[in-house]
Design an enzyme around this catalytic site. Structure first.
Site, PDB file in Angstrom:
ATOM      1  N   TYR A   1       5.630 -12.570   2.486  1.00  0.00           N
ATOM      2  CA  TYR A   1       5.997 -12.109   1.148  1.00  0.00           C
ATOM      3  C   TYR A   1       7.278 -11.295   1.243  1.00  0.00           C
ATOM      4  O   TYR A   1       7.668 -10.841   2.309  1.00  0.00           O
ATOM      5  CB  TYR A   1       4.861 -11.290   0.526  1.00  0.00           C
TER       6      TYR A   1
ATOM      7  N   SER B   1       6.174  -8.946   6.466  1.00  0.00           N
ATOM      8  CA  SER B   1       6.997  -9.385   5.345  1.00  0.00           C
ATOM      9  C   SER B   1       8.405  -9.770   5.764  1.00  0.00           C
ATOM     10  O   SER B   1       8.749  -9.769   6.932  1.00  0.00           O
ATOM     11  CB  SER B   1       7.089  -8.323   4.264  1.00  0.00           C
TER      12      SER B   1
END
Length: 127
Positions: free
Chosen positions: A58, A25
């Site tokens: 993300y 991430s």
């Protein structure tokens, strides 16, 4: 028909950390996320201005006011602390929304503080 359009961008963010051993991430200061309406776990594209690398991942919320922009996991192989990156979020819009949808763009300084908010981009250079 839907079109994929840029809806949010953090322009010239400075990478503060690259953590290879973290579960994947990108960690972003929550104040920056709020400024352009990016939410936790949302998919983003990251473009590294220093080496041309592009990746998708993300978002994880980072501490408010910290200026943190940390690439985690495998993405850490594609950046170095100090690199300038562009973080882009896209959204699907209808044909009717194309002309009314306006992105939120935050131009950042070297400490990941917002120096300018833009609604639309024009061709040119922003340093």
């Amino acid at each position: 028909m839907f079109r994929t359009m840029m809806r949010a961008k953090l322009h010239r963010a400075t990478v503060t950390e690259a953590n290879l051993n973290y579960v994947g991430s990108i960690t972003i200061d929550e104040d920056l996320m709020d400024a352009v309406n990016i939410v936790e776990n949302e998919k983003v594209q990251i473009v590294n201005n220093n080496n041309g690398a592009r990746l998708e991942t993300y978002v994880i919320k980072g501490e408010r006011g910290s200026g943190v922009v940390c690439l985690n996991g495998a993405a850490a192989r594609l950046v170095q602390p100090g690199d300038k990156v562009i973080i882009i979020c896209y959204g699907l819009v209808t044909e009717e929304e194309i002309h009314t949808q306006e992105p939120k763009i935050a131009v950042l300084d070297d400490n990941n503080q917002i120096i300018e908010m833009l609604g639309a981009e024009k061709a040119g250079t922003i340093l």
